[in-house]
Write a protein that holds these residues in place. Structure first.
Motif, PDB file in Angstrom:
ATOM      1  N   CYS A   7      37.604  43.564  43.747  1.00  0.00           N
ATOM      2  CA  CYS A   7      36.360  43.885  42.663  1.00  0.00           C
ATOM      3  C   CYS A   7      36.392  42.845  41.885  1.00  0.00           C
ATOM      4  O   CYS A   7      35.304  42.708  41.126  1.00  0.00           O
ATOM      5  CB  CYS A   7      36.624  45.147  41.813  1.00  0.00           C
ATOM      6  SG  CYS A   7      38.051  45.157  40.558  1.00  0.00           S
ATOM      7  N   HIS A  28      43.252  50.405  37.997  1.00  0.00           N
ATOM      8  CA  HIS A  28      43.645  49.055  37.040  1.00  0.00           C
ATOM      9  C   HIS A  28      44.350  49.356  35.776  1.00  0.00           C
ATOM     10  O   HIS A  28      43.752  50.072  35.185  1.00  0.00           O
ATOM     11  CB  HIS A  28      42.327  48.214  36.941  1.00  0.00           C
ATOM     12  CG  HIS A  28      42.088  47.511  38.208  1.00  0.00           C
ATOM     13  ND1 HIS A  28      42.271  46.144  38.423  1.00  0.00           N
ATOM     14  CD2 HIS A  28      40.860  47.934  39.191  1.00  0.00           C
ATOM     15  CE1 HIS A  28      41.685  45.794  39.713  1.00  0.00           C
ATOM     16  NE2 HIS A  28      40.804  46.762  40.164  1.00  0.00           N
ATOM     17  N   CYS A  38      38.282  51.234  39.256  1.00  0.00           N
ATOM     18  CA  CYS A  38      37.077  50.292  39.542  1.00  0.00           C
ATOM     19  C   CYS A  38      36.296  50.632  40.582  1.00  0.00           C
ATOM     20  O   CYS A  38      36.197  51.762  41.123  1.00  0.00           O
ATOM     21  CB  CYS A  38      37.796  48.808  39.955  1.00  0.00           C
ATOM     22  SG  CYS A  38      38.515  48.722  41.510  1.00  0.00           S
ATOM     23  N   CYS A  54      42.696  42.645  43.007  1.00  0.00           N
ATOM     24  CA  CYS A  54      41.906  43.313  43.877  1.00  0.00           C
ATOM     25  C   CYS A  54      40.595  42.681  44.054  1.00  0.00           C
ATOM     26  O   CYS A  54      40.195  41.857  43.271  1.00  0.00           O
ATOM     27  CB  CYS A  54      41.368  44.664  42.612  1.00  0.00           C
ATOM     28  SG  CYS A  54      40.271  45.927  43.206  1.00  0.00           S
TER      29      CYS A  54
HETATM   30 ZN   LIG Z   1      39.461  46.926  41.550  1.00  0.00          ZN
END
Ligand SMILES: [Zn+2]
Length: 206
Positions: free
Chosen positions: A87, A30, A24, A85
């Motif tokens: 992100c 991931h 990511c 995460c």
């Molecule tokens: Zn991520």
């Protein structure tokens, strides 16, 4: 990155499951969990919780209907993250701890260590005419044993001579002309547990 003038991404993958992970924007891996089931397990193949490094991993590829790969042992130690995460991706995050017996570490005559990646050694083996399957086993700081299965119609002794010449050239280029090469005529032996043929093995604690 400056050299290539572009973003360079690291990635964690396996030929049995591509793409196994996707990095990511934060550089975290991931798991492509829509297509792959990656199971972190201990040495007895029991699940390990998030935050704990696994002894090995099992992969199930849900996308490959031609060659079913179900709970196939990769031999990688990974740690799953317990947290989502930052992100924003809902896919689980995994950190790679290492691949079992990834590198062979030989010792030059003057004592300097040299790490040999399995892929480099494997290329020498696979590009030798007549080699069907192989298993290279490091048995000491300067010794390598090879189990060989040759193509039908080829002369195993001739293949062995060619292979040792090529291996000798390769090792000498790494400063490892001192490495002793020997042949184990028993042939490549798959792992008793998984049936996987590990092509490069370190059987030496050094
Ligand atoms: Zn991520």
């Amino acid at each position: 990155m400056r050299q290539w003038d572009c973003q360079v991404w690291d990635s964690y993958n396996a030929t049995e499951a591509m793409p196994l992970t996707i990095p990511c924007v934060l550089g975290r891996f991931h798991v492509n969990a829509d297509w792959m089931i990656l199971e972190p397990v201990d040495a007895d193949r029991r699940p390990v919780p998030a935050g704990t490094p696994s002894a090995t991993t099992l992969i199930t590829n849900l996308a490959n209907h031609v060659q079913p790969i179900i709970r196939y042992e990769l031999g990688d130690s990974v740690t799953f993250s317990a947290d989502r995460c930052r992100c924003g991706s809902p896919l689980p995050v995994v950190t790679v701890v290492g691949r079992s017996n990834d590198l062979l570490r030989f010792t030059r005559p003057e004592g300097a260590p040299v790490a040999i990646p399995p892929l480099a050694l494997g290329s020498v083996m696979e590009e030798t005419v007549g080699v069907r399957r192989y298993q290279a086993i490091q048995t000491g700081p300067a010794s390598l044993t090879v189990r060989l299965e040759t193509e039908s119609g080829s002369d195993p002794d001739r293949v062995w001579v060619d292979l040792t010449r090529r291996l000798r050239d390769f090792l000498t280029r790494q400063g490892l002309g001192n490495v002793d090469l020997s042949r184990d005529r028993s042939g490549p032996q798959p792992e008793p547990h998984s049936g996987k043929l590990r092509q490069v093995i370190c059987a030496f604690d050094g």
